[in-house]
Design a protein around this motif. Structure first.
Motif, PDB file in Angstrom:
ATOM      1  N   PHE A 141       0.825  -1.201   0.000  1.00 48.61           N
ATOM      2  CA  PHE A 141       0.000   0.000   0.000  1.00 48.61           C
ATOM      3  C   PHE A 141       0.864   1.257   0.000  1.00 48.61           C
ATOM      4  O   PHE A 141       0.612   2.210  -0.742  1.00 48.61           O
ATOM      5  N   LEU A 142       1.918   1.262   0.826  1.00 45.74           N
ATOM      6  CA  LEU A 142       2.817   2.416   0.863  1.00 45.74           C
ATOM      7  C   LEU A 142       3.488   2.617  -0.495  1.00 45.74           C
ATOM      8  O   LEU A 142       3.607   3.754  -0.978  1.00 45.74           O
ATOM      9  N   ALA A 143       3.911   1.527  -1.121  1.00 42.49           N
ATOM     10  CA  ALA A 143       4.547   1.629  -2.438  1.00 42.49           C
ATOM     11  C   ALA A 143       3.572   2.167  -3.478  1.00 42.49           C
ATOM     12  O   ALA A 143       3.953   2.958  -4.350  1.00 42.49           O
ATOM     13  N   ILE A 186       8.965  -4.605  -6.274  1.00 48.95           N
ATOM     14  CA  ILE A 186       9.319  -4.570  -7.695  1.00 48.95           C
ATOM     15  C   ILE A 186       8.405  -5.468  -8.512  1.00 48.95           C
ATOM     16  O   ILE A 186       8.025  -5.148  -9.643  1.00 48.95           O
ATOM     17  N   SER A 187       8.010  -6.609  -7.926  1.00 43.79           N
ATOM     18  CA  SER A 187       7.125  -7.539  -8.625  1.00 43.79           C
ATOM     19  C   SER A 187       5.748  -6.924  -8.876  1.00 43.79           C
ATOM     20  O   SER A 187       5.181  -7.068  -9.963  1.00 43.79           O
ATOM     21  N   LYS A 188       5.223  -6.214  -7.874  1.00 55.54           N
ATOM     22  CA  LYS A 188       3.877  -5.637  -7.995  1.00 55.54           C
ATOM     23  C   LYS A 188       3.878  -4.257  -8.632  1.00 55.54           C
ATOM     24  O   LYS A 188       2.866  -3.815  -9.192  1.00 55.54           O
ATOM     25  N   HIS A 189       4.997  -3.566  -8.530  1.00 57.38           N
ATOM     26  CA  HIS A 189       5.091  -2.205  -9.072  1.00 57.38           C
ATOM     27  C   HIS A 189       6.356  -2.122  -9.918  1.00 57.38           C
ATOM     28  O   HIS A 189       7.395  -1.640  -9.466  1.00 57.38           O
ATOM     29  N   GLY A 190       6.256  -2.611 -11.147  1.00 55.18           N
ATOM     30  CA  GLY A 190       7.424  -2.690 -12.015  1.00 55.18           C
ATOM     31  C   GLY A 190       8.065  -1.354 -12.310  1.00 55.18           C
ATOM     32  O   GLY A 190       9.233  -1.288 -12.684  1.00 55.18           O
ATOM     33  N   ASN A 191       7.299  -0.267 -12.157  1.00 53.88           N
ATOM     34  CA  ASN A 191       7.826   1.071 -12.436  1.00 53.88           C
ATOM     35  C   ASN A 191       8.228   1.808 -11.154  1.00 53.88           C
ATOM     36  O   ASN A 191       8.311   3.036 -11.146  1.00 53.88           O
ATOM     37  N   PHE A 192       8.490   1.062 -10.076  1.00 54.31           N
ATOM     38  CA  PHE A 192       8.797   1.721  -8.801  1.00 54.31           C
ATOM     39  C   PHE A 192      10.111   2.503  -8.878  1.00 54.31           C
ATOM     40  O   PHE A 192      10.215   3.596  -8.325  1.00 54.31           O
ATOM     41  N   ILE A 193      11.124   1.962  -9.567  1.00 52.49           N
ATOM     42  CA  ILE A 193      12.391   2.687  -9.699  1.00 52.49           C
ATOM     43  C   ILE A 193      12.186   3.976 -10.488  1.00 52.49           C
ATOM     44  O   ILE A 193      12.750   5.025 -10.148  1.00 52.49           O
ATOM     45  N   GLU A 194      11.345   3.930 -11.524  1.00 56.78           N
ATOM     46  CA  GLU A 194      11.029   5.144 -12.270  1.00 56.78           C
ATOM     47  C   GLU A 194      10.326   6.168 -11.380  1.00 56.78           C
ATOM     48  O   GLU A 194      10.548   7.385 -11.506  1.00 56.78           O
ATOM     49  N   SER A 195       9.490   5.679 -10.461  1.00 55.35           N
ATOM     50  CA  SER A 195       8.810   6.581  -9.529  1.00 55.35           C
ATOM     51  C   SER A 195       9.819   7.267  -8.609  1.00 55.35           C
ATOM     52  O   SER A 195       9.705   8.462  -8.316  1.00 55.35           O
ATOM     53  N   LEU A 196      10.819   6.519  -8.164  1.00 57.77           N
ATOM     54  CA  LEU A 196      11.856   7.119  -7.323  1.00 57.77           C
ATOM     55  C   LEU A 196      12.647   8.168  -8.105  1.00 57.77           C
ATOM     56  O   LEU A 196      13.068   9.188  -7.544  1.00 57.77           O
TER      57      LEU A 196
END
Length: 411
Positions: A141-143, A186-196
């Motif tokens: 949820f936080l991610a 990373i599995s659930k939010h593949g674009n998490f690094i892009e968000s960072l």
């Protein structure tokens, strides 16, 4: 006034201080809750500190109410001697309470207040932090808050959404997510690094620091294939964090990210394009903190593995000088990396001007000292290789150190 004698069984075996919240392990030994939680959770130890007996992963910490009341009563009796009575400790939270708070956080109007309550809970103890992270769905949820907010930052600015993102990012950083938890993100939010990356471009200093810290953790667990295709914008922002030097922690995290990702794909070229080499050189000119210098030299070593990196280093007026200066002045690890950088330059970028500069800034003298000093054998061999490679050029210089002439006598 004579010093009050404290009963030994009131003292925690770890901190040797009066226990505020005594808890007993299955081994029968009682500790202060804060100390034993630090030992078990933050220190990641799996044994009882006193008996050394192994403990299960979910070791129970049973409150010792009788001992706590005895301690409180003793403190009250000795109050006139400056002994303060400890308040009754708050009971630790459980997953049911956290799950209810998570449900509240999913309601838009209650989101910020719920996130702030979570922050308070996490700050109270290591056990609370562990309980929050292990609550099903909370890290995800936080991610999702971070991803959703960062994806809309190019649109109309939403102050509430940005504040929620900053709070969620702070919680993710504070929780120190486990390796499996990071992989799940990373599995659930593949674009998490892009968000960072977006957060690094647009957020406040504190959120940028939290983002770079999370990025450091992610680069340690994400598969190489994903790290080899990072965007140029990410390198621009990571190098900017190093350039800013707002905090030692953020600088180390940014250097660690570059050290991990630069050997992969075309990442070295991207880091060089972001201006990493001159930024590292200028930082080393002023930096004296051991670990920062070591990491900076590791990254320089990586970047000098390609022609563009070597060209940037020799182009900088202080490039070769600052690398050679760090030999013997920081640590053995730093000396090893500095010699590796000089080896790359001398092997692949050794123009007449570069070789003359190495003499002028006493890099050659340093290499002679490396051969004769207390360095690792691999580092010594690198230094010997450099000296052998250019001995015919450096031998004729009047400023050459006597050590070099002794190592390579005339035929």
């Amino acid at each position: 006034m004579e010093q009050v004698e404290i009963p030994t069984y009131f003292l925690c075996p770890i901190s040797l201080q009066i226990m505020k919240d005594p808890v007993t392990l299955s081994t029968g030994i009682t500790y202060d809750r804060e100390s034993i939680e630090q030992w078990l959770f933050a220190g990641k130890h799996g044994t009882c500190p006193v008996t050394r007996q192994p403990l299960p992963d979910d070791a129970e910490l049973t409150p010792n109410h009788t001992l706590r009341r005895l301690i409180q009563a003793w403190c009250t009796v000795n109050a006139s001697d400056g002994i303060e009575r400890f308040p009754t400790p708050k009971p630790p939270v459980n997953k049911t309470q956290i799950a209810l708070l998570l449900d509240e956080a999913k309601k838009p109007l209650a989101q910020m207040s719920s996130l702030r309550k979570l922050r308070v809970i996490i700050s109270e103890s290591e056990r609370n932090k562990r309980c929050v992270e292990s609550t099903s769905g909370l890290v995800d949820f936080l991610a999702s808050i971070v991803v959703k907010s960062s994806s809309s930052r190019g649109d109309e600015i939403d102050g509430e959404s940005t504040a929620a993102c900053d709070e969620a990012l702070n919680l993710l950083h504070t929780l120190q997510i486990s390796e499996q938890g990071l992989l799940n993100i990373i599995s659930k939010h593949g674009n998490f690094i892009e968000s960072l990356t977006t957060i690094l471009q647009q957020s406040s200093y504190q959120s940028r620091a939290n983002a770079i810290s999370l990025l450091k953790s992610l680069t340690g667990v994400v598969e190489a294939s994903k790290l080899s295709s990072l965007e140029q914008e990410l390198f621009d922002e990571v190098v900017q964090v190093i350039r800013d030097q707002n905090s030692c922690h953020a600088t180390k995290a940014a250097l660690h990210v570059l050290a991990v990702v630069c050997p992969l794909g075309r990442n070295r070229i991207k880091a060089i394009g972001a201006g990493a080499v001159p930024v590292l050189v200028e930082m080393l000119l002023e930096e004296s903190e051991r670990r920062v210098c070591e990491l900076a030299l590791v990254v320089l070593d990586r970047l000098c593995g390609c022609a563009e990196g070597r060209a940037e280093l020799v182009r900088h007026p202080a490039g070769i000088a600052v690398v050679s200066k760090k030999i013997f002045r920081v640590s053995e690890a730093a000396s090893e990396r500095a010699v590796r950088v000089l080896a790359s330059v001398s092997r692949y970028a050794a123009t007449a001007g570069v070789l003359q500069e190495m003499l002028q800034v006493r890099a050659v003298s340093k290499l002679c000292l490396v051969v004769r000093g207390e360095c690792g054998e691999k580092t010594k061999e690198k230094a010997r290789e450099i000296l052998r490679l250019h001995s015919s050029v450096w031998r004729s210089s009047p400023c050459l150190s006597p050590q070099f002439l002794a190592l390579y006598p005339s035929n």
